[in-house]
Design a protein around this motif. Structure first.
Motif, PDB file in Angstrom:
ATOM      1  N   UNK A 174       0.836  -1.206   0.000  1.00  0.00           N
ATOM      2  CA  UNK A 174       0.000   0.000   0.000  1.00  0.00           C
ATOM      3  C   UNK A 174       0.865   1.248   0.000  1.00  0.00           C
ATOM      4  N   UNK A 175       0.611   2.098  -0.971  1.00  0.00           N
ATOM      5  CA  UNK A 175       1.364   3.343  -1.096  1.00  0.00           C
ATOM      6  C   UNK A 175       0.622   4.406  -0.289  1.00  0.00           C
ATOM      7  N   UNK A 176       1.284   4.925   0.751  1.00  0.00           N
ATOM      8  CA  UNK A 176       0.602   5.862   1.649  1.00  0.00           C
ATOM      9  C   UNK A 176       1.074   7.287   1.409  1.00  0.00           C
ATOM     10  N   UNK A 177       0.099   8.175   1.299  1.00  0.00           N
ATOM     11  CA  UNK A 177       0.432   9.604   1.280  1.00  0.00           C
ATOM     12  C   UNK A 177       0.232  10.090   2.710  1.00  0.00           C
ATOM     13  N   UNK A 178       1.196   9.747   3.551  1.00  0.00           N
ATOM     14  CA  UNK A 178       1.037   9.917   4.999  1.00  0.00           C
ATOM     15  C   UNK A 178       0.821  11.376   5.403  1.00  0.00           C
ATOM     16  N   UNK A 179       1.551  12.292   4.758  1.00  0.00           N
ATOM     17  CA  UNK A 179       1.363  13.709   5.092  1.00  0.00           C
ATOM     18  C   UNK A 179       0.179  14.326   4.359  1.00  0.00           C
ATOM     19  N   UNK A 180      -0.342  13.629   3.378  1.00  0.00           N
ATOM     20  CA  UNK A 180      -1.544  14.097   2.676  1.00  0.00           C
ATOM     21  C   UNK A 180      -1.322  15.297   1.777  1.00  0.00           C
ATOM     22  N   UNK A 181      -0.092  15.602   1.428  1.00  0.00           N
ATOM     23  CA  UNK A 181       0.166  16.815   0.649  1.00  0.00           C
ATOM     24  C   UNK A 181       0.302  16.603  -0.850  1.00  0.00           C
ATOM     25  N   UNK A 208      -4.500  10.725   2.543  1.00  0.00           N
ATOM     26  CA  UNK A 208      -5.015  11.636   3.563  1.00  0.00           C
ATOM     27  C   UNK A 208      -5.519  12.914   2.904  1.00  0.00           C
ATOM     28  N   UNK A 209      -6.329  13.658   3.655  1.00  0.00           N
ATOM     29  CA  UNK A 209      -7.121  14.723   3.021  1.00  0.00           C
ATOM     30  C   UNK A 209      -6.583  16.133   3.256  1.00  0.00           C
ATOM     31  N   UNK A 213      -8.018  16.507  -1.222  1.00  0.00           N
ATOM     32  CA  UNK A 213      -7.954  15.707  -2.446  1.00  0.00           C
ATOM     33  C   UNK A 213      -7.885  14.216  -2.178  1.00  0.00           C
ATOM     34  N   UNK A 214      -8.211  13.771  -0.979  1.00  0.00           N
ATOM     35  CA  UNK A 214      -8.024  12.352  -0.664  1.00  0.00           C
ATOM     36  C   UNK A 214      -8.845  11.451  -1.592  1.00  0.00           C
ATOM     37  N   UNK A 215     -10.094  11.826  -1.859  1.00  0.00           N
ATOM     38  CA  UNK A 215     -10.909  10.997  -2.760  1.00  0.00           C
ATOM     39  C   UNK A 215     -10.370  11.091  -4.181  1.00  0.00           C
ATOM     40  N   UNK A 216     -10.014  12.309  -4.610  1.00  0.00           N
ATOM     41  CA  UNK A 216      -9.459  12.505  -5.961  1.00  0.00           C
ATOM     42  C   UNK A 216      -8.154  11.723  -6.107  1.00  0.00           C
ATOM     43  N   UNK A 238      -6.878  11.053  11.177  1.00  0.00           N
ATOM     44  CA  UNK A 238      -5.923  12.008  11.738  1.00  0.00           C
ATOM     45  C   UNK A 238      -5.940  13.320  10.954  1.00  0.00           C
ATOM     46  N   UNK A 239      -5.712  14.402  11.637  1.00  0.00           N
ATOM     47  CA  UNK A 239      -5.693  15.764  11.056  1.00  0.00           C
ATOM     48  C   UNK A 239      -6.968  16.023  10.231  1.00  0.00           C
ATOM     49  N   UNK A 240      -6.820  16.144   8.903  1.00  0.00           N
ATOM     50  CA  UNK A 240      -7.984  16.476   8.064  1.00  0.00           C
ATOM     51  C   UNK A 240      -8.703  15.218   7.605  1.00  0.00           C
ATOM     52  N   UNK A 241      -8.237  14.070   8.050  1.00  0.00           N
ATOM     53  CA  UNK A 241      -8.944  12.840   7.744  1.00  0.00           C
ATOM     54  C   UNK A 241      -8.356  12.049   6.584  1.00  0.00           C
ATOM     55  N   UNK A 242      -9.057  10.932   6.282  1.00  0.00           N
ATOM     56  CA  UNK A 242      -8.641  10.013   5.223  1.00  0.00           C
ATOM     57  C   UNK A 242      -9.579  10.150   4.025  1.00  0.00           C
TER      58      UNK A 242
END
Ligand SMILES: [Zn+2]
Length: 533
Positions: A174-181, A208-209, A213-216, A238-242
């Motif tokens: 699983x490729x995680x965008x942990x910081x969500x940026x 992460x959101x 853009x988490x859904x996008x 966490x933070x702005x969510x998933x």
């Protein structure tokens, strides 16, 4: 053409549980897990069995869930230690999980700074963990933490981490965008590159959101080849969510770009539960449902303008991107300043109020709505007040009780121990079947005192109002100054957690609140079929 299978992975109980202000009990977790299982989610990440007693308890009951693969979360084994000499890792291996998702650093910077180990040691730890999970008969997965930031800084090393897991037998990497940026276009480019090394049907995305853009980003990864999509209910995290599964799932099933190519575990029939499931999570968290949530919010299929309302009744497709019933939501046409006959008719239909289309009562009601709106009433947020008014004008609400008078006192004084306190006391005279009852209530403020007094003794109606709880009280000042018009919105709830909203308007805030409270009580009596004499 056969569709490609895409797997949904929910992490509400793990990543969502890390959200600000969230603390699930084991009962909460069971309720959520049951909802996810019945919806058709493929993987439920339940938390940290072995490390957390609540999660151990949840995993021990996993057989109740028929479809979902119960997944435990934990760290890869520590570098420089054997599997059997790492108690944390051993605890996950011995848990009752069906699958185990390990998290590992995939950004060389973190390997150096946080783990303080050599890059190769991290790779070894990844592959040995995956092998151990497989040897224990569990489905192995690896979360590549900070994968996208890592890839941008050192693509070879980030890929090495992913490949180590895949080569060792990981079912999913699983490729995680942990910081969500990371933004969608970058996600699509990078996942496309990774999919050249690891087949897409072994790749997952965890977004992460932080840029909304988490859904996008999840959809971008899907287009680029990833076939496991992670997210949470209502985007909790966490933070702005998933990535929000509640938005993602309807898009996958209802938008042909995805629906024609992919198949998921959620069927169109099950999709109708999704509004309900979103609300279940809000109930568990004791949060007010987001009115504006895509697909499932109460405003998601609400139309305001009179001209749109007539068009929407003729052909809903003109103003709706999907059928509200497909997601278990419903169409709502607001009674607004532009109120027209068609708005009123569709509202009456929504409340199942049976009336002939040419009933003169409809025109009277329309006039009344317009006059009240000019005074400051707003019915968009006060369904119960609107329904009461409509039914009254069409003659179907009995008179249950009268309030002959009320008086509210606010006193600021020193109490017995010399502290300065402000106390409120309210007295109401209520007339039920020509019997006048006087009640006194005290409260921390005038409205609270009035509410206490009103609900103290309503004669033979008392049993119907005993379980009313005021959950929210909102005040809006409509014009400036101390002589302003005040609009009060009251949200009430009964023991079955049904909610209803009422409104009151007056230059006097106590009067406006009184009106909304009285509407709330009358609504409850009407709804529960209390009989008037
Ligand atoms: Zn996360």
């Amino acid at each position: 053409m056969t569709k490609e299978r895409v797997y949904l992975f929910d992490t509400t109980l793990r990543d969502g549980a890390q959200a600000h202000g969230v603390d699930f009990s084991v009962e909460d977790k069971i309720l959520i897990a049951r909802s996810l299982d019945s919806l058709g989610i493929d993987y439920i990440e339940g938390g940290y069995p072995g490390a957390n007693p609540t999660d151990t308890d949840l995993f021990s009951r996993r057989r109740q869930y028929k479809n979902a693969t119960f997944t435990a979360f934990g760290m890869t084994k520590r570098a420089g230690r054997s599997v059997s000499n790492d108690p944390g890792f051993r605890a996950i291996l011995q848990s009752e999980a069906d699958a185990i998702c390990c998290v590992a650093k995939s950004w060389d910077y973190h390997v150096r700074v946080a783990l303080q180990i050599a890059n190769d040691e991290n790779l070894e730890s990844i592959s040995q963990s995956i092998v151990a999970i497989k040897d224990h008969g569990r489905e192995p997965m690896l979360d590549c933490e900070h994968f996208f930031d890592g890839y941008k800084s050192n693509p070879e090393y980030a890929l090495d981490c992913a490949r180590s897991a895949y080569d060792a037998g990981a079912r999913w990497v699983i490729l995680c965008d942990t910081n969500g940026g990371t933004l969608p276009e970058e996600i699509e480019t990078i996942v496309t590159e990774v999919a050249k090394v690891i087949p897409g049907d072994h790749l997952g995305i965890h977004a992460h959101n932080d840029t909304e853009n988490a859904v996008a980003n999840t959809l971008a990864a899907l287009r680029a080849g990833a076939r496991q999509l992670q997210g949470t209910l209502n985007g909790l995290g966490e933070r702005c969510g998933n990535a929000n599964l509640i938005s993602l799932i309807p898009t996958l099933l209802l938008k042909s770009e995805y629906a024609d190519r992919f198949e998921i575990g959620v069927t169109p029939e099950k999709l109708r539960q999704i509004t309900h499931i979103s609300r279940v999570l809000d109930e568990v968290l004791n949060r007010t449902p987001d009115l504006y949530a895509p697909y499932v919010g109460a405003a998601a299929f609400a139309t305001k303008a009179g001209i749109h309302a007539s068009a929407i009744l003729k052909d809903p497709k003109t103003y709706e991107h999907v059928d509200p019933e497909a997601v278990g939501n419903r169409r709502k046409i607001h009674v607004s300043e532009q109120a027209g006959r068609s708005n009123i008719l569709s509202e009456l239909e929504r409340f199942n109020i049976d009336v002939a289309k040419n009933d003169p009562g409809i025109d009277r009601l329309l006039e009344e709505v317009k006059q009240r709106q000019a005074l400051g009433y707003a019915y968009e947020g006060a369904d119960a007040s609107f329904e009461l008014m409509a039914r009254r004008m069409l003659g179907s609400v009995p008179k249950f009780f009268d309030v002959d008078s009320f008086r509210v006192l606010v006193e600021r004084r020193h109490n017995a121990v010399g502290e300065l306190v402000t106390v409120s006391e309210a007295t109401v005279k209520v007339n039920v079947d020509d019997e006048v009852v006087m009640s006194v209530g005290e409260g921390n403020g005038p409205i609270n005192a009035l509410d206490m007094a009103l609900r103290k003794d309503l004669g033979r109606f008392q049993e119907y109002i005993e379980d009313i709880e005021l959950v929210d009280y909102k005040v809006r000042i409509l014009t400036g100054g101390t002589d302003a018009i005040t609009r009060v919105l009251v949200e009430s709830m009964d023991r079955d957690r049904n909610r209803w909203f009422t409104v009151g308007v007056s230059p006097n805030i106590v009067d406006a609140s009184f009106e909304a409270l009285i509407d709330s009580i009358n609504y409850k009596l009407f709804r529960d079929h209390a009989s008037a004499h």
